[in-house]
Design a protein around this motif. Structure first.
Motif, PDB file in Angstrom:
ATOM      1  N   LEU A 163      12.032  -6.212  10.196  1.00 44.57           N
ATOM      2  CA  LEU A 163      12.954  -5.092  10.417  1.00 44.57           C
ATOM      3  C   LEU A 163      12.476  -4.183  11.539  1.00 44.57           C
ATOM      4  O   LEU A 163      11.271  -4.054  11.774  1.00 44.57           O
ATOM      5  CB  LEU A 163      13.088  -4.240   9.143  1.00 44.57           C
ATOM      6  N   LEU A 164      13.426  -3.572  12.208  1.00 46.33           N
ATOM      7  CA  LEU A 164      13.168  -2.493  13.157  1.00 46.33           C
ATOM      8  C   LEU A 164      13.981  -1.292  12.686  1.00 46.33           C
ATOM      9  O   LEU A 164      15.204  -1.379  12.566  1.00 46.33           O
ATOM     10  CB  LEU A 164      13.582  -2.893  14.569  1.00 46.33           C
ATOM     11  N   HIS A 165      13.314  -0.175  12.417  1.00 45.12           N
ATOM     12  CA  HIS A 165      13.968   1.010  11.853  1.00 45.12           C
ATOM     13  C   HIS A 165      14.218   2.069  12.925  1.00 45.12           C
ATOM     14  O   HIS A 165      13.320   2.408  13.695  1.00 45.12           O
ATOM     15  CB  HIS A 165      13.076   1.651  10.785  1.00 45.12           C
ATOM     16  N   SER A 166      15.412   2.637  12.903  1.00 51.11           N
ATOM     17  CA  SER A 166      15.719   3.724  13.834  1.00 51.11           C
ATOM     18  C   SER A 166      15.700   5.075  13.129  1.00 51.11           C
ATOM     19  O   SER A 166      15.829   5.159  11.906  1.00 51.11           O
ATOM     20  CB  SER A 166      17.095   3.517  14.472  1.00 51.11           C
ATOM     21  N   THR A 167      15.528   6.113  13.936  1.00 53.47           N
ATOM     22  CA  THR A 167      15.696   7.480  13.449  1.00 53.47           C
ATOM     23  C   THR A 167      17.184   7.728  13.194  1.00 53.47           C
ATOM     24  O   THR A 167      18.035   6.890  13.502  1.00 53.47           O
ATOM     25  CB  THR A 167      15.172   8.489  14.479  1.00 53.47           C
ATOM     26  N   PHE A 168      17.497   8.912  12.671  1.00 54.38           N
ATOM     27  CA  PHE A 168      18.879   9.251  12.374  1.00 54.38           C
ATOM     28  C   PHE A 168      19.528   9.972  13.544  1.00 54.38           C
ATOM     29  O   PHE A 168      18.877  10.750  14.250  1.00 54.38           O
ATOM     30  CB  PHE A 168      18.960  10.136  11.129  1.00 54.38           C
ATOM     31  N   PHE A 169      20.797   9.709  13.726  1.00 57.68           N
ATOM     32  CA  PHE A 169      21.575  10.420  14.744  1.00 57.68           C
ATOM     33  C   PHE A 169      22.072  11.711  14.108  1.00 57.68           C
ATOM     34  O   PHE A 169      22.793  11.672  13.108  1.00 57.68           O
ATOM     35  CB  PHE A 169      22.742   9.556  15.209  1.00 57.68           C
ATOM     36  N   PRO A 170      21.687  12.869  14.636  1.00 54.32           N
ATOM     37  CA  PRO A 170      21.987  14.128  13.954  1.00 54.32           C
ATOM     38  C   PRO A 170      23.441  14.553  14.054  1.00 54.32           C
ATOM     39  O   PRO A 170      24.162  14.183  14.987  1.00 54.32           O
ATOM     40  CB  PRO A 170      21.083  15.139  14.670  1.00 54.32           C
ATOM     41  N   ALA A 171      23.859  15.345  13.094  1.00 52.56           N
ATOM     42  CA  ALA A 171      25.169  15.980  13.161  1.00 52.56           C
ATOM     43  C   ALA A 171      25.165  17.018  14.280  1.00 52.56           C
ATOM     44  O   ALA A 171      24.109  17.502  14.691  1.00 52.56           O
ATOM     45  CB  ALA A 171      25.503  16.649  11.828  1.00 52.56           C
ATOM     46  N   LEU A 172      26.336  17.374  14.775  1.00 53.42           N
ATOM     47  CA  LEU A 172      26.416  18.399  15.809  1.00 53.42           C
ATOM     48  C   LEU A 172      25.810  19.717  15.344  1.00 53.42           C
ATOM     49  O   LEU A 172      25.241  20.467  16.134  1.00 53.42           O
ATOM     50  CB  LEU A 172      27.883  18.629  16.220  1.00 53.42           C
ATOM     51  N   GLN A 173      25.898  19.983  14.062  1.00 53.95           N
ATOM     52  CA  GLN A 173      25.413  21.251  13.526  1.00 53.95           C
ATOM     53  C   GLN A 173      23.894  21.300  13.384  1.00 53.95           C
ATOM     54  O   GLN A 173      23.344  22.348  13.065  1.00 53.95           O
ATOM     55  CB  GLN A 173      26.053  21.527  12.158  1.00 53.95           C
ATOM     56  N   GLY A 174      23.195  20.187  13.610  1.00 49.41           N
ATOM     57  CA  GLY A 174      21.746  20.201  13.541  1.00 49.41           C
ATOM     58  C   GLY A 174      21.186  18.952  12.901  1.00 49.41           C
ATOM     59  O   GLY A 174      21.909  18.147  12.309  1.00 49.41           O
ATOM     60  N   ALA A 175      19.858  18.796  13.015  1.00 51.31           N
ATOM     61  CA  ALA A 175      19.192  17.571  12.587  1.00 51.31           C
ATOM     62  C   ALA A 175      18.843  17.550  11.111  1.00 51.31           C
ATOM     63  O   ALA A 175      18.164  16.635  10.661  1.00 51.31           O
ATOM     64  CB  ALA A 175      17.921  17.368  13.416  1.00 51.31           C
ATOM     65  N   GLN A 176      19.300  18.563  10.356  1.00 51.76           N
ATOM     66  CA  GLN A 176      18.993  18.549   8.920  1.00 51.76           C
ATOM     67  C   GLN A 176      19.698  17.429   8.179  1.00 51.76           C
ATOM     68  O   GLN A 176      19.322  17.062   7.084  1.00 51.76           O
ATOM     69  CB  GLN A 176      19.370  19.893   8.266  1.00 51.76           C
ATOM     70  N   THR A 177      20.729  16.869   8.812  1.00 49.15           N
ATOM     71  CA  THR A 177      21.441  15.760   8.189  1.00 49.15           C
ATOM     72  C   THR A 177      22.017  14.874   9.285  1.00 49.15           C
ATOM     73  O   THR A 177      22.048  15.263  10.458  1.00 49.15           O
ATOM     74  CB  THR A 177      22.576  16.274   7.275  1.00 49.15           C
ATOM     75  N   LYS A 178      22.460  13.658   8.921  1.00 49.42           N
ATOM     76  CA  LYS A 178      23.070  12.776   9.902  1.00 49.42           C
ATOM     77  C   LYS A 178      24.563  13.032   9.956  1.00 49.42           C
ATOM     78  O   LYS A 178      25.135  13.710   9.115  1.00 49.42           O
ATOM     79  CB  LYS A 178      22.768  11.317   9.577  1.00 49.42           C
ATOM     80  N   MET A 179      25.195  12.460  10.965  1.00 50.85           N
ATOM     81  CA  MET A 179      26.635  12.621  11.126  1.00 50.85           C
ATOM     82  C   MET A 179      27.403  12.076   9.923  1.00 50.85           C
ATOM     83  O   MET A 179      26.955  11.157   9.247  1.00 50.85           O
ATOM     84  CB  MET A 179      27.105  11.873  12.375  1.00 50.85           C
ATOM     85  N   SER A 180      28.584  12.638   9.697  1.00 51.23           N
ATOM     86  CA  SER A 180      29.449  12.165   8.624  1.00 51.23           C
ATOM     87  C   SER A 180      30.812  11.820   9.181  1.00 51.23           C
ATOM     88  O   SER A 180      31.429  12.621   9.886  1.00 51.23           O
ATOM     89  CB  SER A 180      29.593  13.239   7.542  1.00 51.23           C
ATOM     90  N   ALA A 181      31.280  10.612   8.845  1.00 51.38           N
ATOM     91  CA  ALA A 181      32.609  10.199   9.298  1.00 51.38           C
ATOM     92  C   ALA A 181      33.714  11.000   8.625  1.00 51.38           C
ATOM     93  O   ALA A 181      34.850  11.027   9.090  1.00 51.38           O
ATOM     94  CB  ALA A 181      32.806   8.707   9.033  1.00 51.38           C
ATOM     95  N   SER A 182      33.381  11.686   7.533  1.00 55.98           N
ATOM     96  CA  SER A 182      34.391  12.450   6.795  1.00 55.98           C
ATOM     97  C   SER A 182      34.548  13.886   7.311  1.00 55.98           C
ATOM     98  O   SER A 182      35.454  14.592   6.895  1.00 55.98           O
ATOM     99  CB  SER A 182      34.035  12.478   5.304  1.00 55.98           C
ATOM    100  N   ASP A 183      33.655  14.325   8.198  1.00 56.76           N
ATOM    101  CA  ASP A 183      33.722  15.672   8.762  1.00 56.76           C
ATOM    102  C   ASP A 183      33.953  15.557  10.262  1.00 56.76           C
ATOM    103  O   ASP A 183      33.034  15.231  11.020  1.00 56.76           O
ATOM    104  CB  ASP A 183      32.432  16.434   8.470  1.00 56.76           C
ATOM    105  N   ALA A 184      35.173  15.829  10.701  1.00 54.91           N
ATOM    106  CA  ALA A 184      35.544  15.628  12.104  1.00 54.91           C
ATOM    107  C   ALA A 184      34.710  16.473  13.052  1.00 54.91           C
ATOM    108  O   ALA A 184      34.450  16.082  14.189  1.00 54.91           O
ATOM    109  CB  ALA A 184      37.027  15.940  12.297  1.00 54.91           C
ATOM    110  N   ASN A 185      34.268  17.647  12.590  1.00 50.94           N
ATOM    111  CA  ASN A 185      33.517  18.547  13.462  1.00 50.94           C
ATOM    112  C   ASN A 185      32.018  18.271  13.481  1.00 50.94           C
ATOM    113  O   ASN A 185      31.276  18.909  14.232  1.00 50.94           O
ATOM    114  CB  ASN A 185      33.767  20.000  13.054  1.00 50.94           C
ATOM    115  N   SER A 186      31.557  17.341  12.646  1.00 46.91           N
ATOM    116  CA  SER A 186      30.134  17.014  12.662  1.00 46.91           C
ATOM    117  C   SER A 186      29.831  15.894  13.642  1.00 46.91           C
ATOM    118  O   SER A 186      28.665  15.596  13.899  1.00 46.91           O
ATOM    119  CB  SER A 186      29.677  16.577  11.263  1.00 46.91           C
ATOM    120  N   SER A 187      30.876  15.306  14.206  1.00 51.13           N
ATOM    121  CA  SER A 187      30.701  14.076  14.959  1.00 51.13           C
ATOM    122  C   SER A 187      31.526  14.063  16.237  1.00 51.13           C
ATOM    123  O   SER A 187      32.564  14.721  16.331  1.00 51.13           O
ATOM    124  CB  SER A 187      31.115  12.866  14.107  1.00 51.13           C
TER     125      SER A 187
END
Length: 445
Positions: free
Chosen positions: A309-333
């Motif tokens: 396996l090769l593991h990647s970091t997370f792509f952050p939400a626009l609001q900050g790196a505390q969480t990853k992007m969500s397809a359910s929140d139009a403004n986070s992505s």
């Protein structure tokens, strides 16, 4: 087991299981020992400032870096599992601690240099910049390649909405690079059955999302002669060999193991319990690692090598790196369907800034690129290393303002997404059918 015939030889992929141990000991003793070891490794790094390596004592002059007082909540453990990612740090998840927790290996300069030597290509920017930061047995894959032994790539997509966002592109961008430089087959699994089990969606919706997401994946430039894409809802019933392999894996995974790995409770539907047994190989975000730890345990017991396996970091939400992007929140992505105007507005309005409150303060003290989302996005999508470093230095010194940094990001994203949209328009339902039809793939070994 599914076989993909590559002219004279076949490449197979298999399902998943828990740990790398082949010696049975009582579960409670194993868990206690593992937790103690992980804690000791974290303590070692905090004390010495170095990652623990067996047989390598710390340098005499090594001391842990003095980063000042620990902020409230800074010691809280990051939440990382296949469905949830969160952290209290504005810088994002502590990936060094995550490597220790998961028991994987860091992608160091030695491995990056070896990938360059073996492949004959300059390492992808995701490797150069530590975006893919962790691995399991990548050296064994390179050993096989040097001996002219075949291996293949696997990645997947859980289609929970019709439109994908730019974060979803990361594994596919990197997978395409791996396929190109090693000239190997690729299998892409659309886990539409998983989304039906986890989301409030109909089977028909999940299957339609799989087809629409496949169009975005194909638009990344994959070669139909070297790539097979399949929907679980279609393929599970159409391939007896695939299902037989799933059953073999299920026989070797206990209910308690699955509960322990994924945090399931007695209230979860039975479909969730069996679902993890149909995943396979290589590039993925680190939160998907539990699926493949299962694979690595079961595979040798049913006669197959462990996947690397090769593991990647997370792509952050626009609001900050505390969480990853969500397809359910139009403004986070930033979605792949967004217009040029929407991209500009989202970045300007929602991208978390590492700058100071006023221009005067920013000019005097500079900004913090480590928490600035616009700079984080540029580390993923800006190819030029020298340009990226100059942006970092200018922003840190205050020479570059937040608005100017956002403008650079907008000018990077807009043509990239516009090009993707043009490519996607050319992907028809017939094109998707070609990619999803079981057939010989064009490879020689």
């Amino acid at each position: 087991m599914v076989s993909f015939y590559l002219k004279k030889k076949s490449v197979r992929f298999y399902s998943c299981g828990l740990s790398d141990s082949s010696v049975w000991v009582p579960q409670a003793e194993t868990d206690a020992a593992v937790q103690l070891l992980l804690k000791l490794k974290v303590d070692y790094k905090q004390m010495t400032g170095q990652d623990y390596k067996a047989g390598c004592p710390p340098a005499h002059n090594s001391v842990a870096p003095d980063n000042g007082p620990v902020a409230d909540g800074a010691d809280d453990e990051d939440t990382v599992d296949p469905w949830n990612v969160s952290t209290t740090s504005a810088k994002g998840v502590d990936y060094d601690k995550l490597i220790v927790r998961f028991g994987s290996s860091k992608i160091d300069k030695e491995l990056v240099d070896r990938i360059e030597k073996v492949s004959g290509h300059t390492p992808h920017r995701f490797l150069r910049r530590g975006i893919f930061f962790s691995h399991r047995d990548m050296h064994q894959v390179l050993d096989a390649y040097e001996k002219h032994k075949p291996f293949y790539l696997y990645t997947g997509r859980g289609p929970s909405s019709e439109a994908m966002h730019v974060g979803h592109l990361i594994p596919f961008i990197f997978t395409k690079w791996l396929q190109d430089v090693f000239d190997i087959p690729l299998v892409i699994q659309m886990t539409d059955d998983e989304k039906y089990l986890w989301k409030d969606l109909t089977v028909e919706e999940c299957h339609r999302f799989a087809v629409e997401n496949a169009k975005d994946i194909i638009a990344c430039g994959f070669d139909v002669n070297k790539t097979f894409i399949f929907s679980d809802l279609d393929y599970m019933g159409a391939s007896p060999k695939f299902y037989r392999n799933v059953v073999k894996v299920q026989k070797h995974v206990t209910f308690n193991q699955v509960k322990g790995i994924f945090g399931f409770t007695d209230s979860d539907c039975i479909g969730k319990i069996s679902f993890p047994n149909i995943q396979c190989l290589i590039p993925c975000a680190i939160d998907q690692d539990p699926y493949f730890r299962m694979t690595r345990d079961v595979a040798p017991r049913i006669g197959y090598p462990k996947p690397a396996l090769l593991h990647s970091t997370f792509f952050p939400a626009l609001q900050g790196a505390q969480t990853k992007m969500s397809a359910s929140d139009a403004n986070s992505s930033i979605f792949l369907t967004d217009t040029l105007k929407q991209i500009k507005n989202k970045v300007n309005k929602h991208a978390f800034s590492g700058g100071k409150d006023t221009v005067e303060e920013h000019r005097k003290y500079g900004g913090n690129p480590d928490v600035d989302v616009s700079f984080m996005y540029l580390t993923f999508f800006l190819e030029d290393d020298e340009q990226l470093e100059k942006i970092r230095q200018d922003y840190s010194s205050g020479a570059l303002l937040t608005g100017e940094l956002k403008k650079i990001l907008i000018e990077t994203l807009q043509p990239m997404i516009a090009l993707h949209q043009e490519r996607r328009k050319k992907v028809t339902d017939e094109t998707v059918k070609q990619f999803m039809t079981p057939r010989p793939l064009n490879f020689n070994y």
